[in-house]
Scaffold this motif. Structure first.
Motif, short mmCIF file in Angstrom:
data_model
loop_
_atom_site.label_atom_id
_atom_site.label_comp_id
_atom_site.label_asym_id
_atom_site.label_seq_id
_atom_site.Cartn_x
_atom_site.Cartn_y
_atom_site.Cartn_z
N LEU A 56 0.91 -1.24 0.11
CA LEU A 56 -0.17 0.05 -0.08
C LEU A 56 0.80 1.11 -0.03
O LEU A 56 0.42 2.37 -0.38
CB LEU A 56 -1.01 0.12 1.27
CG LEU A 56 -2.04 -0.93 1.10
CD1 LEU A 56 -3.12 -0.89 2.56
CD2 LEU A 56 -2.91 -0.63 -0.12
N THR A 57 2.15 1.07 0.55
CA THR A 57 2.90 2.52 0.46
C THR A 57 3.10 3.05 -0.98
O THR A 57 2.92 4.29 -0.97
CB THR A 57 4.25 2.11 1.28
OG1 THR A 57 3.90 1.69 2.67
CG2 THR A 57 5.28 3.39 1.30
N PRO A 58 3.52 2.40 -1.74
CA PRO A 58 3.79 2.82 -3.31
C PRO A 58 2.37 3.30 -3.77
O PRO A 58 2.38 4.28 -4.73
CB PRO A 58 4.14 1.69 -3.90
CG PRO A 58 4.91 0.76 -3.07
CD PRO A 58 4.02 0.73 -1.85
N ILE A 59 1.41 2.77 -3.70
CA ILE A 59 -0.09 3.13 -4.19
C ILE A 59 -0.44 4.63 -3.60
O ILE A 59 -0.60 5.36 -4.08
CB ILE A 59 -0.97 2.21 -3.80
CG1 ILE A 59 -0.80 0.73 -4.74
CG2 ILE A 59 -2.56 2.60 -3.95
CD1 ILE A 59 -1.78 -0.38 -4.22
N THR A 60 -0.26 4.64 -1.98
CA THR A 60 -0.37 6.02 -1.51
C THR A 60 0.59 6.92 -2.02
O THR A 60 0.19 7.98 -2.47
CB THR A 60 -0.24 5.62 -0.02
OG1 THR A 60 -1.12 4.69 0.58
CG2 THR A 60 -0.45 7.02 0.76
N THR A 61 1.82 6.61 -2.06
CA THR A 61 2.83 7.68 -2.70
C THR A 61 2.48 8.16 -4.10
O THR A 61 2.36 9.30 -4.43
CB THR A 61 4.25 7.01 -2.73
OG1 THR A 61 4.54 6.79 -1.34
CG2 THR A 61 5.36 7.98 -3.25
N SER A 62 2.14 7.05 -4.87
CA SER A 62 1.69 7.42 -6.49
C SER A 62 0.35 8.45 -6.49
O SER A 62 0.35 9.21 -7.21
CB SER A 62 1.50 6.11 -7.13
OG SER A 62 1.12 6.40 -8.21
N SER A 63 -0.28 7.85 -5.59
CA SER A 63 -1.75 8.64 -5.64
C SER A 63 -1.72 10.02 -5.08
O SER A 63 -2.23 11.21 -5.46
CB SER A 63 -2.83 7.60 -4.93
OG SER A 63 -2.44 7.86 -3.40
N GLY A 64 -0.75 10.23 -4.06
CA GLY A 64 -0.40 11.35 -3.41
C GLY A 64 0.28 12.41 -4.61
O GLY A 64 0.03 13.55 -4.56
N ASN A 65 1.10 11.81 -5.17
CA ASN A 65 1.83 12.56 -6.26
C ASN A 65 0.85 13.02 -7.37
O ASN A 65 0.79 14.09 -7.80
CB ASN A 65 3.03 11.68 -7.00
CG ASN A 65 4.18 11.58 -6.08
OD1 ASN A 65 4.33 12.16 -5.02
ND2 ASN A 65 5.06 10.44 -6.50
#
Length: 161
Positions: A56-65
């Motif tokens: 979930l961390t990269p998904i969160t990062t990508s969606s935040g970007n």
């Protein structure tokens, strides 16, 4: 990956999973590192929480970007993004440490008489789990604090509706 789900930014939805899972993983890592009975009962659940955090961390990062690209430039958002990009380098080693702890624990439990290497490996994996857990907990707090400041600081100065 969608940027919005039913009108809400995906980032606002998935970040809450990370904010819950990482601290639960940290707590679980410390508990299973110091308490063998908890390790037997909950160890693999902690590994599952850690794995979910890694996913979930990269998904969160990508969606935040993606969300940040829609907003005006803001140094607070940039700080939050920078800290968020680093989070994977905390949760991934934590996942590896708790997985190693559980693999060694399982091998030792199946082997009957534990060879001395398993005791040493258990101690090393437990120490790594605690250290990486604390580091992950501190960093997820830093990311969340920076994000909440970016969103809410100065909110009292908004005009009333």
């Amino acid at each position: 990956m969608p940027e919005f789900v039913d009108g809400l930014p995906l980032h606002a939805l998935v970040l809450h999973a990370v904010v819950v899972l990482v601290p639960l993983t940290v707590l679980g890592a410390v508990v299973i590192a110091v308490w063998p009975a908890a390790r037997r009962r909950f160890g693999w659940l902690v590994v599952a929480f850690a794995a979910a955090s890694v996913v979930l961390t990269p998904i969160t990062t990508s969606s935040g970007n993606a969300l940040a690209r829609r907003l005006p430039e803001n140094p607070q958002i940039a700080t939050h993004q920078q800290l968020g990009e680093q989070l994977i380098w905390f949760v991934l080693p934590l996942f590896l440490a708790v997985t190693a702890l559980m693999v060694v624990h399982t091998l030792a439990a199946r082997g009957g008489e534990s060879p001395s290497w398993t005791k040493i490996a258990l101690v090393l994996a437990a120490v790594a789990s605690i250290g990486l857990g604390v580091a992950s907990g501190v960093h997820v707090f830093r990311v969340g604090d920076a994000g909440s400041r970016a969103v809410w600081e100065g909110i009292e100065n908004l005009p009333a509706r």
